[in-house]
Design an enzyme around this catalytic site. Structure first.
Site, PDB file in Angstrom:
ATOM      1  N   GLY A  17       0.831  -1.199   0.000  1.00 11.59           N
ATOM      2  CA  GLY A  17       0.000   0.000   0.000  1.00 11.59           C
ATOM      3  C   GLY A  17       0.867   1.251   0.000  1.00 11.59           C
ATOM      4  N   CYS A  18       0.250   2.357  -0.331  1.00 11.19           N
ATOM      5  CA  CYS A  18       1.013   3.604  -0.421  1.00 11.19           C
ATOM      6  C   CYS A  18       1.515   4.046   0.952  1.00 11.19           C
ATOM      7  CB  CYS A  18       0.172   4.691  -1.079  1.00 11.19           C
ATOM      8  SG  CYS A  18      -1.487   4.887  -0.399  1.00 11.19           S
ATOM      9  N   TYR A  19       0.627   4.029   1.944  1.00  5.60           N
ATOM     10  CA  TYR A  19       1.065   4.411   3.285  1.00  5.60           C
ATOM     11  C   TYR A  19       2.143   3.466   3.819  1.00  5.60           C
ATOM     12  CZ  TYR A  19      -2.804   7.804   3.943  1.00  5.60           C
ATOM     13  OH  TYR A  19      -3.672   8.868   3.863  1.00  5.60           O
TER      14      TYR A  19
END
Lengths: 356, 356, 356, 356
Positions: free
Chosen positions: A158-160
């Site tokens: 995921g981006c986070y």
């Protein structure tokens, strides 16, 4: 360097090409010298030229959008799967059943969590492809190279988690910071929510203000914990608060942690600098440099990480920035593909950030 | 295609490298396979590493900033001059005096107007290098190729003129539109004002609203008129209103004109389509396509042009979009350099636009 | 001044209270000393507290949202109708059938065009309440005071027409400008598109660029033409191009026109200054003042108008700015209500603009 | 309620009226029924009409800007001092020396820290008015009412401290949270940096990205610590990281803390709810409500506070939002003045937030 054993070029399909991560994968692959885009899947937009959904990529010789079932995967080497989570797992299982030689780089959340129960808890339904869930390689490129080389299925982080794990993984488990003390305060822009029309992502709603959301229940928290717990050799919980800022791209993660026994902010900085020496995309800023800004990595696959001493004894503050659509999804997906095929890892990814 | 007679690579200096057009030239040349950046001039920031003024380009192996007088131009083939207007003319004259073999691509306004009196009227002081003013080639790439091939000094067009002249030049003078009827309503973003700290360009001032400025007295008007009058074979005045919109990059020009005798919006569209067939950077959108948006060319050297029939009989509306920092300045400068040296004109300029 | 014959206070319902114009009407009426908000209609959100759809107005003692059919109009004096166009006409007809003493201020487009055929042409279906269409008073406050005093149904002008008609109406028909020469190049922000979730209004889509839309077929064009033709005593066509800018609120209209026989930009300026002398909300800026900006009227009911001489002989450029949600819709609606009830016309509307 | 002993109206001067906090004070006082603005000081802009520096407030009957020395304070009751920090202390000392009956509400940082050494340490020079530094009442309105009533000099809190102290003060010292555990991750917009032209506040620089700044050395940290240490009866250090987001107004503070012995997030929520019951400007959101957003308080004097349970046992997350120019400076200044003069505390401050 590209391996002499690598294919000179491969054929790729992008499934879910009408969303932002699909588009970004297309944008990057268009400039990749060893990849030919041969199919663009988007069931609901099938039949449209790609320029009809993304006018900025019109006239680039791309195939029209088509239904997934109309793609002939027999001639395709690799599929980038950019579908929403939940539906992806069945699609991937079906594709492998029919095309066992296909490789899939998945950008959804479906194969990131390795544990079926954990998945069911956070996503509200049992996983539909448990075997694949176990097989999938978690593709945080800098930490997964060996596994990627032989992977058939890659789950891109995921981006986070990408923004937080890159600074944290080298620290947790070596005692540089206290495993249980980690707080991640992260800020992202509009594209983090995808392209589907939702009221809260309207410019009128979010355009001139900043809000927090999903406090203490964002699905990227267990993903971070899975990776961190593994290196810590112990279960670990992180505090994670995402925020929505009025910009299109970018994540800035501000991370607070208690220093490990005998450690200092400077020793943390040295460890990160040392760990990432030679990495093409990870820049640990020099001690004392100005704090990172998302503007400085916009449109690129770079990560900037900076370390600061807190005024509070025994605490360190780490700030990292990425472009959520590049290193946080499509760029990292291409990077993973490069590793899978033995291409030079930076192939297609050396564009400079776009600033201002 | 790159000419077989072209040098395999050339050495470039960027003068005025700390401003936005300087930075953008650096960004583009960094990815140009035939150009080596050997000097970055910025008198007031001399001594600083480039990453100190543009952190997003840190770590790229660029030379440190230096004073203009410390640049050894004997080994330099081409200088991109990104200084403010007014001071540029003397700098260029001095450089040519000392380094007669140097080629200069100037991004300032100093050599755009060919007439000394016109320059003095609009800029408030006599031109300091009248001979060079006459020698300079006006580098609207698509219209200046022959002259560019042997040019020593190129005056790159202003951002607004680029956005307006590309659609207008093929129409004016051929009778497709009435020369005297042209109205250009143009909108730009913050970077059009440069990087110097001015109150009106603060985010707090311009961040959430739109304003007009310099109505009927913007210096880009005589520049447009000079080019249009030349093809019209008659002096011509345009109505030009610039606006400042709350975005970083991009120009959208909405152009209104009365159709020439016997012409229709469709015939105008066909003429433009025909004129720009095969041009790598100019896209005339198909009749009926959605209107252009600056987002669709952001970060790229592309121009999108669309033609619309007004409801009012005999009128045509043309919309064009560019990125003011790329096709509107640094991208066109690199394109001009490509032509000057016989390189493939698209070399270093094929990045896809960055959207979203 | 409020008339001594006015009621000391009235009861109002807002129908369609969950959209932006509904919200804005609520915001303004909350501070109106003579209006009590007694019902907030929103069929799809019925039952929710108002703070659930607009948290910034939580805790203000507002009634919960309810279905239209659950509102008891027998005790209500005036209804603000903020429904989408097309559905409004039937609702209004039904309300009048059941509550003949009700007054309705309609913010939709349904009753703006007076001609049934024109309506059918532009809206694609026959009007469902032709009698009311004829009865409705077109509520451009500054030009409709007499009619408003006895009106039962007021059609508030569109946002673009408000921005264009205020400068144009005093000029057209008096020969100050050539009726047939008018070009209106208008720019608005995200809220002009309402609160419904549409892809093109996402922050990711529109957040960092500017586009044109509905060129030569926007429904506000016939509305402007109806008003202008009336004062010109002749049918008249305007050229009108709307644009979408990356901001929440505001319209800036740049208007180009040919001067009438013997007129000058200064005489136009004087005529407008004279015409609007004493008007509380219309400010004609002094000759030579800096151009208007939407930031300067944000959140307020003000209109700023400025006049400029074009460099082209015989042409004038007029710029006007409004807040599309205030003077362009809800503010003007409240202003109209003030006139209808004999209240001081500025009651509830004197908030200063919010800048920065 | 306004006290029967209050003056019916007072005369105010705003010193430093050309900056953002000066403007915002003017905007609010314009609608205050008991205050007359009689002088607007701005040395460098003396002689200009106020509309020349703030066109949105043109035509409001405001006095022209004048030099400080030209203001006749003998007829003035209260001066709002909106000068930069550092220069304010001498100005205030001089004013009191000459006009002993004057009351001053200071919006600068000069009188916030009570300790001369602490001031010298953080501001780099000795304080020039030590006696006044001790006399000044720290005007966090909700906590200073008694002292304000007789105050001659009020030091309005900084914007960040206001956003953090309102949620924290009722908790620290009562053992609801661990005094030493507080982390404040705060995000603000462009106007937090004032109106002076600085490169980093240009739209081109900050418009489309987010950055951290002044990590662990922002001057608002000791201000927070002073207030918190006082209620904790012990010196206390906070971790404080400010960020710059691409918006004009607003602060969102995300606060992390360890719960006190026996406390829960719910008990924290109840304590805050109870503490602020009846407060006109502080809203503690109901448990489970959506997280606060700066959009929801924009342009208003409100504070929204929400409490969340962290997934991590024993931790609480608190989010608060304010408008930095209103509750974070000028609004609170007016609120303080209301208390000082016995006016209703909400007088002039009841505007609804402007959303969208």
């Amino acid at each position: 360097m590209t391996s002499p054993l690598s294919p000179s070029s491969i054929k790729a399909a992008i499934i879910g090409a009408s969303g932002y991560t699909g588009e970004e994968t297309v944008r990057l692959l268009l400039r990749h010298p060893r990849v030919e885009i041969v199919a663009l899947g988007a069931d609901r937009k099938a039949g449209l030229p790609y320029g009809a959904v993304y006018p900025h990529l019109d006239g680039r010789g791309l195939p029209d959008l088509c239904a997934l079932e109309d793609i002939d995967f027999t001639t395709i080497d690799v599929a980038f799967c950019c579908l929403p989570h939940g539906t992806t797992q069945q699609v991937v299982a079906d594709l492998f059943a029919r095309y066992p030689r296909l490789k899939i780089v998945d950008l959804s959340a479906d194969f990131r969590l390795r544990d079926g129960d954990l998945y069911a808890t956070w996503y509200g339904h049992p996983h539909q492809a448990l075997e694949l869930q176990k097989e999938a390689v978690y593709g945080l490129s800098e930490f997964s190279r060996d596994a990627l080389k032989s992977a058939r299925l890659v789950a891109c982080p995921g981006c986070y988690p990408t923004s937080a794990l890159l600074p944290l993984l080298p620290l947790v488990g070596r005692g540089l910071i206290d495993d249980g003390s980690v707080i991640i305060d992260a800020k992202t822009g509009a594209t983090g929510g995808g392209r589907s029309a939702k009221e809260n992502l309207l410019h009128g709603e979010m355009g001139e203000g900043l809000s927090a959301y999903a406090i203490a229940h964002h699905r990227h928290a267990p993903e971070m914990e899975q990776a961190l717990s593994q290196v810590a050799n112990a279960p670990l919980t992180v505090t994670f608060t995402p925020h929505l800022a009025p910009m299109s791209r970018g994540i800035l993660a501000t991370i607070y942690a208690t220093l490990g026994e005998g450690e200092t902010p400077q020793s943390v900085h040295e460890a990160l600098t040392e760990h990432y020496r030679g990495e093409p995309f990870v820049r640990v800023l020099p001690w004392g440099a100005p704090p990172p800004a998302t503007q400085h990595v916009r449109g690129s696959n770079y990560v900037h990480i900076a370390v600061f001493a807190d005024r509070k004894e025994g605490r360190v503050i780490i700030v990292s920035v990425i472009d959520n659509l590049v290193k946080g999804s499509s760029g990292q997906a291409v990077q993973n593909m490069n590793v899978m095929y033995g291409f030079d890892e930076t192939e297609g990814l050396m564009q400079a950030p776009l600033f201002p």
